[in-house]
Design a protein around this motif. Structure first.
Motif, PDB file in Angstrom:
ATOM      1  N   ARG A  27       0.833  -1.202   0.000  1.00  0.00           N
ATOM      2  CA  ARG A  27       0.000   0.000   0.000  1.00  0.00           C
ATOM      3  C   ARG A  27       0.869   1.253   0.000  1.00  0.00           C
ATOM      4  O   ARG A  27       1.763   1.402   0.841  1.00  0.00           O
ATOM      5  CB  ARG A  27      -0.927   0.050   1.230  1.00  0.00           C
ATOM      6  CG  ARG A  27      -1.842  -1.137   1.407  1.00  0.00           C
ATOM      7  CD  ARG A  27      -2.597  -1.483   0.168  1.00  0.00           C
ATOM      8  NE  ARG A  27      -3.408  -0.370  -0.333  1.00  0.00           N
ATOM      9  CZ  ARG A  27      -3.886  -0.315  -1.573  1.00  0.00           C
ATOM     10  NH1 ARG A  27      -3.616  -1.271  -2.446  1.00  0.00           N
ATOM     11  NH2 ARG A  27      -4.619   0.714  -1.952  1.00  0.00           N
ATOM     12  N   ARG A 107      -8.107  -7.306  -0.622  1.00  0.00           N
ATOM     13  CA  ARG A 107      -8.694  -5.977  -0.817  1.00  0.00           C
ATOM     14  C   ARG A 107      -9.407  -5.481   0.438  1.00  0.00           C
ATOM     15  O   ARG A 107      -9.558  -4.261   0.627  1.00  0.00           O
ATOM     16  CB  ARG A 107      -9.655  -5.995  -1.999  1.00  0.00           C
ATOM     17  CG  ARG A 107     -10.893  -6.877  -1.811  1.00  0.00           C
ATOM     18  CD  ARG A 107     -11.731  -6.916  -3.061  1.00  0.00           C
ATOM     19  NE  ARG A 107     -12.893  -7.793  -2.902  1.00  0.00           N
ATOM     20  CZ  ARG A 107     -13.743  -8.061  -3.881  1.00  0.00           C
ATOM     21  NH1 ARG A 107     -13.543  -7.540  -5.078  1.00  0.00           N
ATOM     22  NH2 ARG A 107     -14.781  -8.851  -3.657  1.00  0.00           N
ATOM     23  N   ALA A 110      -6.641  -3.904   2.421  1.00  0.00           N
ATOM     24  CA  ALA A 110      -6.172  -2.732   1.676  1.00  0.00           C
ATOM     25  C   ALA A 110      -7.160  -1.570   1.815  1.00  0.00           C
ATOM     26  O   ALA A 110      -6.762  -0.413   2.021  1.00  0.00           O
ATOM     27  CB  ALA A 110      -5.976  -3.083   0.207  1.00  0.00           C
ATOM     28  N   ASP A 114      -6.342   2.047   3.601  1.00  0.00           N
ATOM     29  CA  ASP A 114      -6.493   3.310   2.885  1.00  0.00           C
ATOM     30  C   ASP A 114      -7.428   4.256   3.639  1.00  0.00           C
ATOM     31  O   ASP A 114      -7.178   5.467   3.727  1.00  0.00           O
ATOM     32  CB  ASP A 114      -7.027   3.063   1.474  1.00  0.00           C
ATOM     33  CG  ASP A 114      -6.008   2.386   0.579  1.00  0.00           C
ATOM     34  OD1 ASP A 114      -4.816   2.345   0.943  1.00  0.00           O
ATOM     35  OD2 ASP A 114      -6.402   1.883  -0.490  1.00  0.00           O
TER      36      ASP A 114
END
Length: 218
Positions: A27, A107, A110, A114
């Motif tokens: 990331r 995901r 992730a 984020d």
């Protein structure tokens, strides 16, 4: 430019710990520290490595990961195979910012990383926070839409403040202000239409232009 967010994985399964470390390392804006596999090692790593975020298994060989989260003044996600409501409630009461049940898709982590980064950007200020900033931070963290308490004019003012004297892309502004890229693009387009920002094109090595935004000169 914000500093890289340092993340420590705490999991007794070496393979799983390595996978989670690699997901963090992939990331942008994050630094994955070397994982540790016990609470004893975690305590030492917190002292010496000063992580910003912990990814903690709920149950470890030498103690309870949720209790560790409760006792450690560092932001934390709990990642666990435990799906019983009691463990989840304990983790949330202990201050875990999110709870992911293992195994999970890459995901999923992730996305939460984020959102955590964007939340930090909103709260990274020495000035007293307005209620709309607190609402925005919580909405970002939990994946909600932009809260109704945040008016369009307030969001656009944040974008103008984020631009300052520099020029920036929509994604850079989104990162600075703590909003999604789509929201940043929408408001930048409105500001450009009203002549409050200028749109400039910068061509990279591929020849595809990048839109850059700057405060319009009076």
């Amino acid at each position: 430019m914000t500093d890289s967010i340092r993340v420590l994985v705490i999991d007794d399964d070496f393979r799983v710990a390595g996978l989670h470390r690699d997901l963090v390392a992939a990331r942008p804006g994050f630094t994955a520290l070397e994982p540790v596999h016990s609470l004893g090692a975690a305590r030492a790593a917190v002292r010496t490595e000063t992580p910003d975020l912990l990814l903690v298994d709920a149950f470890l060989p030498d103690g309870d990961g949720v209790d560790f989260v409760d006792a450690t003044p560092v932001d934390a996600f709990v990642l666990s195979a435990a799906t019983d409501a009691q463990t989840v409630r304990r983790a949330l009461r202990a201050g875990a910012l999110t709870y992911l049940t293992k195994p999970f898709e890459a995901r999923s982590l992730a996305d939460r990383l984020d959102r955590y980064s964007r939340m930090r950007n909103v709260l990274q200020t020495d000035r007293p926070l307005e209620q709309d900033q607190i609402d925005r931070a919580l909405s970002i963290l939990h994946g909600g839409a932009e809260p109704a308490t945040v008016s369009r004019s307030a969001t656009e003012q944040l974008i103008l403040d984020g631009l300052g004297a520099d020029e920036a892309s929509a994604i850079e502004i989104a990162d600075r202000v703590g909003i999604s890229r789509a929201t940043a693009q929408r408001h930048l387009a409105a500001l450009a239409t009203r002549g409050q920002v200028e749109v400039r094109l910068r061509y990279g090595s591929t020849g595809r232009p990048e839109h850059r935004y700057a405060i319009a000169r009076s």
